[in-house]
Design an enzyme around this catalytic site. Structure first.
Site, mmCIF file in Angstrom:
data_model
loop_
_atom_site.group_PDB
_atom_site.id
_atom_site.type_symbol
_atom_site.label_atom_id
_atom_site.label_comp_id
_atom_site.label_asym_id
_atom_site.label_seq_id
_atom_site.Cartn_x
_atom_site.Cartn_y
_atom_site.Cartn_z
ATOM 1 N N ASP A 109 0.804 -1.271 -0.053
ATOM 2 C CA ASP A 109 0.047 -0.027 0.235
ATOM 3 C C ASP A 109 0.807 1.390 -0.061
ATOM 4 O OD1 ASP A 109 -1.733 2.191 0.548
ATOM 5 O OD2 ASP A 109 -2.364 1.151 2.709
ATOM 6 N N HIS A 164 -4.245 4.573 6.682
ATOM 7 C CA HIS A 164 -2.856 4.138 5.745
ATOM 8 C C HIS A 164 -1.471 4.180 6.539
ATOM 9 C CE1 HIS A 164 -5.453 3.247 2.154
ATOM 10 N NE2 HIS A 164 -6.181 4.129 2.584
HETATM 11 ZN ZN LIG Z 1 -8.006 1.078 -0.457
HETATM 12 ZN ZN LIG Z 2 -9.155 0.475 2.734
#
Ligand SMILES: [Zn+2]
Ligand SMILES: [Zn+2]
Length: 556
Positions: free
Chosen positions: A195, A368
């Site tokens: 990510d 995130h």
């Molecule tokens: Zn996502």
């Molecule tokens: Zn997500």
């Protein structure tokens, strides 16, 4: 010589949204995630944007499984469309909450009965999915039950992190399985896909837990109602708001279909905890005093028909916003939605409400991980090859630099695009080609029927307007019967010339028809074509605009 494992991202690279990646071995396909994205403003009338999954559709009979990392729309939203359009029934693997959310989505599309859902647990166990053994590892994110996926392949382990942050104090007390990630690093990982959303942010992302105290304080100080919006799937956030309301002795009213649904599913599966007597229905809002209630609602992205957007327009049946209300935007605008969110915030201010956003209060943290967390992931997993995923191009590049700092050989880092065909074999990871990718547009319930030209027409109507001309001719005598009707919408001639434009258009229609009819040209299509060309150039001469010109010739 064993066949290579092919890895083809169909979405999520060079963008935030519509995540979907193909993993292929010996002709069999497995997907990780099937997400969607929301349309940009210039995509008039488009409801949803899906990855172009024709690569999968062409090999539908070899699609064995779809593995879901977590329940966010950008990871699961395309699933019903993918299943319906390809007409296949692959096994769908996911954790308990992810499958709970997906089940209700599939039921809405009438696909619930035909789809085999297989629950996976982040406990080290493995499940066979097509050609691969699959294992999931717990990570933390802004939705409970998120996992990273490990594919055990003939050419080594592939780890896909899904969306994650390294939250050491998660709201549900279930931290990232750091031990398993380290062990995977010891056992050897061929490829990591990770990510990249916050790769440009230095340091670490604060724990979700840190939002709670701030929420409690905001609610304690608010003189009247507190209206909080967040993502409908942000279960931990909803839980923290409910807890903050409870501490302050307030009732909670949940407004918005997706939020009500997600909260119910989460409560039923044990991922959220709300006392039944704490909840009130929207229709009972008027029976409680303003300082005794917290409203949780959808609309954090300024979505046109969502609860908060309707409130901001003074158009919600159950709730009018008052000057004593405090509205908390407990979210961040997804890239592309800034305009809609800004509009909502301005309208709420106009109604006199106090509006708290991440710019003026501590009301949101990201789900995130930032640069230091991404580096930790790389140092735990220690992959031979690395491909940054889930992010716009600059985020992927930033993540690539982090990987090099974390010790991945520069030649082993590949910044790929949607459609890149990567092949992993005993020798290494190679870019073997590029397939065509793009997007599939959903307009209401029809998938992919909206072609580029339709969208181009809509854009043109929106930017330049339309000129409609209705001319009636007698079929026998081929004579013009009445004055043509001229309708102008969406554009204007310069001041004072509007009447002149209509008159000029009318003259042009008369001239063209007379000329055509004199030449015995009576075919309606031809007449319309002539009218179109003459009128388009007339309008452009007089206004500088190029509206859509629609001549209609009616024979009587
Ligand atoms: Zn996502
Ligand atoms: Zn997500």
């Amino acid at each position: 010589m064993r066949e290579p494992v092919r890895i083809i991202p169909l979405g999520g690279l060079g963008e935030v949204g519509k995540n979907m990646t193909v993993f292929e071995s010996g002709g069999d396909l497995v997907l990780i995630d099937a997400g969607l994205t929301f349309p940009r403003a210039e995509m008039h009338g488009i409801d949803l944007v899906l990855p172009d999954f024709s690569y999968v559709a062409d090999r539908a009979d070899r699609l064995r499984a779809i593995i879901l990392t977590h329940g966010h729309e950008d990871h699961v939203g395309a699933l019903p469309y993918l299943l319906r359009e390809t007409g296949t029934h692959p096994t769908v693997l996911g954790t308990r909450l992810t499958l709970g959310l997906v089940k209700s989505k599939l039921d809405e599309h009438g696909l619930g009965a035909d789809t085999e859902l297989v629950e996976v647990t982040p406990d080290g166990s493995r499940v066979q999915a097509g050609p691969f053994e699959v294992e999931v590892v717990r990570v933390t994110h802004s939705i409970p039950d998120a996992v990273a996926v490990v594919l055990h392949t003939a050419h080594g382990r592939i780890v896909h992190t899904g969306d994650f942050k390294l939250d050491m104090t998660p709201v549900d007390g279930r931290p990232v399985d750091v031990a398993r990630l380290r062990a995977l690093g010891d056992e050897g990982v061929a490829l990591l896909l990770s990510d990249s959303t916050n790769a440009e942010n230095p340091g670490t992302t604060p724990s979700e837990m840190t939002v709670g105290p701030s929420m409690r304080e905001i609610i304690a100080r608010a003189p009247g109602r507190v209206i909080v919006t967040s993502f409908a799937s942000q279960i931990h956030r909803l839980q923290q708001v409910i807890d903050a309301a409870t501490v302050n002795g307030r009732s909670v009213c949940v407004i918005g279909r997706s939020m009500v649904r997600n909260l119910n599913i989460s409560r039923n599966l044990g991922y959220a905890n709300v006392d039944e007597e704490r909840l009130i229905k929207p229709r009972d809002l008027d029976s409680v005093l303003p300082h005794e209630v917290v409203v949780l609602c959808t609309g954090s992205q300024g979505e046109p028909r969502s609860a908060l957007t309707r409130m901001a327009h003074g158009d919600h049946p159950a709730l009018q916003v008052h000057p004593t209300d405090t509205v908390v935007m407990s979210s961040k605008a997804v890239p592309g939605n800034e305009g809609n969110v800004g509009e909502t915030v301005n309208r709420l201010n106009r109604l006199g409400a106090t509006v708290l956003t991440e710019n003026n209060a501590y009301v949101h943290v990201s789900g995130h991980g930032s640069a230091d967390e991404l580096r930790s992931m790389l140092e735990m997993v220690r992959p031979r090859f690395f491909v940054p995923v889930h992010g716009e191009y600059r985020m992927l590049r930033a993540h690539a630099r982090i990987a090099e700092q974390a010790g991945v050989e520069p030649h082993a880092v590949r910044v790929a695009d949607n459609g890149s065909v990567l092949e992993l074999d005993g020798e290494g990871l190679f870019v073997a080609g590029q397939i065509e990718t793009g997007m599939t547009l959903v307009d209401g319930y029809s998938v992919g029927d909206v072609r580029d030209e339709v969208l181009r027409d809509r854009r043109r109507l929106a930017s330049d307007g339309v000129l409609i001309v209705v001319a009636t001719v007698a079929s026998e005598s081929a004579k013009v019967v009445t004055d043509p009707e001229i309708i102008v919408r969406g554009f204007e001639a310069p001041d004072g010339e509007r009447v002149e434009l209509v008159d000029a258009a009318r003259d042009t229609v008369d001239e063209v028809l007379e000329r055509c009819l004199a030449n015995r040209m009576t075919e309606v299509n031809l007449l319309q074509q002539e009218l179109h060309d003459e009128l388009a150039s007339l309008v452009h001469r007089m206004t500088g605009k190029r509206p859509m010109v629609l001549p209609v010739v009616v024979e009587v």
